[in-house]
Design a protein around this motif. Structure first.
Motif, short mmCIF file in Angstrom:
data_model
loop_
_atom_site.label_atom_id
_atom_site.label_comp_id
_atom_site.label_asym_id
_atom_site.label_seq_id
_atom_site.Cartn_x
_atom_site.Cartn_y
_atom_site.Cartn_z
N LYS A 3 0.84 -1.20 0.00
CA LYS A 3 0.00 0.00 0.00
C LYS A 3 0.88 1.25 0.00
N ILE A 4 0.62 2.14 -0.93
CA ILE A 4 1.35 3.39 -1.00
C ILE A 4 0.55 4.44 -0.24
N HIS A 26 -8.42 2.26 -5.22
CA HIS A 26 -7.33 1.50 -5.83
C HIS A 26 -6.68 0.61 -4.76
N GLY A 28 -3.80 -0.49 -4.47
CA GLY A 28 -2.40 -0.22 -4.20
C GLY A 28 -2.14 1.06 -3.42
N PHE A 29 -3.19 1.84 -3.16
CA PHE A 29 -3.01 3.11 -2.46
C PHE A 29 -3.82 3.15 -1.17
N ASP A 306 -2.80 3.17 -11.94
CA ASP A 306 -2.11 1.89 -12.12
C ASP A 306 -0.64 2.13 -12.47
N TYR A 309 1.31 3.52 -9.51
CA TYR A 309 1.62 2.46 -8.55
C TYR A 309 2.83 1.65 -9.01
#
Length: 347
Positions: A3-4, A26, A28-29, A306, A309
């Protein structure tokens, strides 16, 4: 999936509409929070998010991986530089900076510190632009002779946002809407050899530029970029003419309007234009003349996130690089020089 953790530098329209919904959905965030100067609103929409009282407090948060600089243009350089020096990856709204020198300095600083620096040119992922690019990639128009990209509106009133209508280094339509279509032109056609620009003030009581007409010179073709606020009946926003045929496409992306209504983006039924906005292709394929409607691709800003990330988590290139931002600023600076001297400016 890593996770960013991400923080915004503002939770106004751009933060609420263009960034937070995608960061929240998202996988990834993680939307960690936002710097909020007076109104404390981010927690109402995202209860887990933190409201930072100052930029210093935000930059001192060691858990943050990414800072999004979505404040007025004249602040971009200073805030982005501070974030990079604090060891944060940075995403900067358009216009990237106010000068080429500022853009080059941020690019060098990110490289020096091994950080990712991207520019939020989300309009590359508009449905209309994606469709135009697909047509050009198919090479069915023949050698390009000329192209036009318009970002026209009918709105004679001044913006209620003070920073947009006061004389400052970040104000004006050239840096605002111009940044989008300059970036689109460079994405489609590369960097030109020269340009000529006409930049004007057309609205009553305006003191910032609100009209431009740029002509980009390429070795074998020309590209015209235009924007203004007195276009009640608009031409197609994309007009491409080649030696075999033409493609016309209106501006039809629905994402901004739907986000402003509070709709949540998704990957299946998002960014779908109405059918009547479809583009017209009139060309020759295998010696047969065709004239047909081209189905519009889906727009989706998720694709930008995307790419962002992958850049931060896996070391890929940014979806819109700092060099892309530098190139847009080179065009803007040259346009101002051209208009001021009423001359062609070569690169």
């Amino acid at each position: 999936m890593k996770k960013i953790k991400t923080a915004l530098l503002s939770y106004g329209m751009s933060g609420k509409v263009f960034h937070a919904p995608f960061l929240a959905l998202h996988p990834g965030f993680e939307l960690a929070g936002s710097w909020e100067r007076s109104k404390k609103l981010v927690h109402e929409d995202y209860p887990e998010a933190r409201s930072y009282d100052s930029l210093e407090a935000l930059l001192q948060d060691a858990t943050l991986d990414l800072v999004i600089v979505n404040t007025p243009v004249e602040t971009h350089f200073d805030y982005a530089k501070q974030a990079l020096l604090a060891g944060k990856n940075v995403l900067v709204e358009k216009a990237f900076t106010t000068t080429v020198a500022e853009a080059e300095e941020l690019k060098a600083l990110a490289k020096e510190h091994g950080l990712k620096l991207a520019v939020f040119q989300n309009r590359r992922w508009d449905s209309d632009f994606k469709t135009v690019k697909q047509v050009l990639d198919r090479d069915i128009l023949g050698e390009i002779v000329e192209a036009e990209i318009h970002f026209d509106r009918y709105n004679p009133n001044l913006s209620p946002k003070i920073h947009k209508e006061t004389a400052n280094a970040g104000a004006g339509i050239l840096k605002d809407l111009g940044s989008h279509i300059i970036d689109q032109a460079l994405t489609l056609f590369g960097f030109p050899e020269a340009l000529y620009a006409d930049i004007r003030v057309t609205r009553d009581h305006s003191i910032v530029d609100d009209y431009f007409d740029l002509l980009l010179y390429y070795p074998r073709f020309r590209v015209r970029l235009k924007a203004g606020f007195f276009v009640r009946e608009a031409l197609p926003s994309y007009i491409i003419h080649g030696k075999k045929g033409s493609f016309l496409k209106s501006r039809g992306d629905v994402q901004e309007d739907e986000l402003k209504l509070g709709k949540k983006p998704n990957r299946e039924q998002w960014g779908i234009e109405p059918d009547y906005k479809a583009g017209l292709l009139h060309t020759e394929v295998n010696s047969v003349v065709i004239r047909e409607i081209v189905p519009t691709l889906h727009g989706n800003y998720f694709e930008f996130f995307d790419g962002l990330y992958e850049a931060i988590a896996n070391g890929a290139e940014e979806p819109v690089t700092a060099q892309d931002g530098v190139n847009v600023m080179r065009i803007i600076e040259a346009a101002v020089e051209s208009d001021g001297g009423k001359k062609l400016v070569a690169f």
